[in-house]
Design a protein around this motif. Structure first.
Motif, short mmCIF file in Angstrom:
data_model
loop_
_atom_site.label_atom_id
_atom_site.label_comp_id
_atom_site.label_asym_id
_atom_site.label_seq_id
_atom_site.Cartn_x
_atom_site.Cartn_y
_atom_site.Cartn_z
N GLY A 1 -0.54 15.62 21.79
CA GLY A 1 -0.02 16.71 21.19
C GLY A 1 1.08 17.51 21.92
O GLY A 1 2.04 16.68 22.13
N CYS A 2 1.05 18.71 22.24
CA CYS A 2 2.25 19.32 22.87
C CYS A 2 2.35 18.87 24.19
O CYS A 2 3.34 19.21 24.91
CB CYS A 2 2.09 20.69 22.76
N LYS B 1 6.59 23.08 12.73
CA LYS B 1 5.18 22.55 12.43
C LYS B 1 4.89 21.55 13.63
O LYS B 1 5.75 20.72 13.68
CB LYS B 1 4.98 22.04 10.96
N GLY B 2 3.91 21.70 14.18
CA GLY B 2 3.51 20.36 15.00
C GLY B 2 1.89 20.36 15.18
O GLY B 2 1.31 19.17 15.69
N ASN B 3 0.98 21.31 14.46
CA ASN B 3 -0.36 21.07 14.54
C ASN B 3 -0.81 19.79 13.74
O ASN B 3 -1.81 19.35 14.03
CB ASN B 3 -0.93 22.35 13.81
N HIS B 4 -0.02 19.40 12.69
CA HIS B 4 -0.66 18.25 12.02
C HIS B 4 -0.38 17.38 12.86
O HIS B 4 -1.32 16.16 12.86
CB HIS B 4 -0.10 18.24 10.53
N ASN B 5 0.44 16.85 13.57
CA ASN B 5 0.92 15.89 14.51
C ASN B 5 0.02 15.82 15.83
O ASN B 5 -0.50 15.03 16.18
CB ASN B 5 2.27 15.80 15.00
N ALA B 6 -0.25 17.10 16.13
CA ALA B 6 -1.15 17.33 17.26
C ALA B 6 -2.58 16.51 16.77
O ALA B 6 -3.15 15.77 17.68
CB ALA B 6 -1.60 18.65 17.37
N MET B 7 -2.99 16.70 15.42
CA MET B 7 -4.40 16.39 15.12
C MET B 7 -4.27 14.91 14.90
O MET B 7 -5.18 14.04 15.37
CB MET B 7 -4.70 16.89 14.00
#
Length: 548
Positions: free
Chosen positions: A323-324, A335-341
């Motif tokens: 993730g981050c 947006k980054g939460n979808h990529n973190a998941m």
């Protein structure tokens, strides 16, 4: 001093951080093999206490991880119904039409959420699968094996005195060993920073870039509330002083998320990001929405903005960055939460395959390949030039050219190739004598607030007797170097009033009010002398965000 003796616990996978990446990894590991021993260690007082995000959630990561999330009651209930984009001037605004924007900018099918609440729900799903989750457990050290591999972490050390000595109630914590260790600490995590440096994982990559995101939750007049409406703005009040912009998201219960992002590569050390946010709320369009309402929560955190070309190598012997900790935010989409998941899912699958093959403590190269070549890499590669264009050319030219570049990237090519970022954000800071001070209006206590008042709405608390977790490599630098050269910008870039220069009889003194710290990490990133090192405080300390 005698070496501290600690008990050790053995797991298949040790995960540091209960954010969307870490929890996704834990869930996927147990989906693949219910017998795996998986532990998640979270420094916040509870899961979600340190989670702050916009957030408009692209559900692709959740769909891949838990396809029946709706049936399982995920707190993902407010679909985006309207998408607005404005360029602001001081007294007015211009609506930018949606049709010229590349399809990837469309928020149709996305949801306005509290990521803190999403993570709380994900933790419930993980625990039902048998994952052990321990909140209030800061991970203060990496444990290395005999061959230099990452073997585990130290968690749960409590009771140190302010001078670092062991107090009467000292607890040494435990070593948690894993065949693999996942670091999902979020932006600029202290253990991730150590691993990146120790294994030289950023070699050959562009420097990571960051923004500072600040957010308030407001309850507003029900007549003004438009559930599902998403609004983004650029322009005033930042102008040419810095890149950035705002978001206003209408969630349920007559609440809106009001946020402001300032890119940390600004040059003028007199810039005051927090006050730019407060001034923004006095724009007529925003003031009209908020008047008669009340601010009920505040928080801040840094955002990774370097994108595709700034992602370090993600694996080293025994460890993977998720993730981050890598930096997977799609900057124009915010947006980054979808990529973190998706990164958590990919790391879990690589670790599971390795364990099945009898491996341990090696490099999970399959994880890195999946991130760079799969859905995450494709998402980030299309927008890789937006941030460097903005940094080099400013707002309006980068909007036009960046939009063209994103359109061509949807067809699989870019006439610009992959642009470089150049300097890191600390190096971008120029000396004070090249700039004029910026005068900000005093907060009115209705729409705008002073920092200390707002920090009280983050429910932040730190045990005062512990060592300060904001460490100075050289205590003389703030007054002897940063004050004469840069007007000591720590007084301004911190969104929580942690740093002060206080005039004393013997001269100016640099004061660190670490009790105020909301763990945004901006100081670690933006200090022009790179003299401040953010490390984890005692477990459970910091903000206690309710619905961020």
């Amino acid at each position: 001093m005698a070496e501290i003796e600690r008990e050790a616990m053995e797991y298949d996978v040790v995960i540091v951080g209960a954010g969307p990446a870490g929890l996704s990894a834990a869930i996927r590991l147990k989906q693949l093999d219910a017998d795996l021993e998986v532990v998640v260690l979270e420094k916040g007082s509870e899961v979600g206490a340190h989670i702050l995000s916009g957030a408009v959630l692209d559900p692709s990561g959740l769909n891949a991880l838990i396809p029946d999330w709706k049936e399982k009651g995920a707190p993902v209930n407010v679909p985006v119904s309207e998408d607005n984009f404005y360029m602001l001037g001081e007294a007015g605004q211009i609506r930018v039409p949606n049709f010229p924007m590349p399809p990837l900018m469309n928020n149709h099918g996305n949801y306005i959420v509290s990521m803190g609440n999403v993570c709380r729900w994900m933790a419930e799903q993980a625990e039902e699968l048998g994952v052990e989750i321990f909140p209030g457990m800061s991970c203060s050290e990496i444990v290395y094996g005999d061959d230099g591999e990452v073997k585990g972490v130290v968690a749960g050390e409590f009771g140190k005195e302010a001078d670092g000595s062991q107090g009467p109630n000292y607890e040494p914590g435990m070593e948690l060993h894993g065949k693999y260790v996942f670091l999902s600490e979020g932006v600029r995590g202290s253990l991730s920073k150590e691993v990146i440096d120790r294994f030289d994982l950023s070699a050959g990559k562009e420097p990571q870039k960051f923004g500072l995101g600040m957010k308030e939750i407001w309850e507003i007049d029900p007549d003004k509330h438009r559930e599902g409406t998403v609004t983004h703005t650029m322009g005033w009040p930042l102008g040419s002083n810095a890149g950035g912009g705002s978001f206003i998201y209408h969630i349920d219960n007559n609440q809106v998320y009001v946020g402001f992002v300032v890119h940390l590569n600004y040059r003028n050390p007199y810039l005051y990001p927090y006050m730019e946010f407060q001034r923004f709320k006095h724009h007529p369009m925003v003031a009209e929405l908020l008047e008669g309402g009340k601010r009920i929560a505040y928080g801040a955190r840094a955002i990774t903005e370097g994108g595709y070309q700034s992602m370090p190598k993600m694996v080293a012997p025994g460890v993977a960055l998720l993730g981050c900790s890598v930096g997977m935010v799609n900057v124009p989409r915010i947006k980054g939460n979808h990529n973190a998941m998706l990164s958590g899912k990919a790391a879990a699958e690589a670790a599971h395959a390795a364990l099945q093959a009898g491996r341990r403590s090696d490099e999970l190269s399959d994880y890195e390949a999946e991130v760079r070549e799969g859905a995450i890499g494709k998402d980030l590669k299309k927008v890789r030039n937006v941030k460097p264009m903005w940094s080099k050319w400013g707002l309006l030219p980068s909007l036009a050219v960046g939009g063209f570049d994103m359109w061509t990237n949807t067809l699989g090519f870019s006439v610009f190739g992959t642009m470089k970022h150049g300097k890191n954000d600390a190096e971008a800071t120029e000396e004070a004598d090249k700039h004029a001070p910026i005068h900000y209006p005093k907060p009115d206590g209705k729409l705008s607030f002073d920092r200390l008042t707002n920090v009280s709405f983050s429910m932040t608390n730190h045990e005062e007797n512990q060592p300060c977790h904001l460490t100075l490599k050289d205590p003389s630098v703030p007054i002897d170097v940063n004050l004469p050269k840069y007007a000591e910008p720590a007084q301004r870039y911190c969104p929580a009033a942690v740093y002060e220069v206080v005039e004393k009889d013997a001269g100016p003194e640099f004061v660190i009010n670490f009790q105020n710290c909301v763990h945004c990490k901006t100081c670690d990133i933006k200090d022009p002398s790179q003299n401040i090192n953010w490390v984890t405080p005692q477990g459970g300390d910091g903000p206690n965000y309710p619905n961020m």
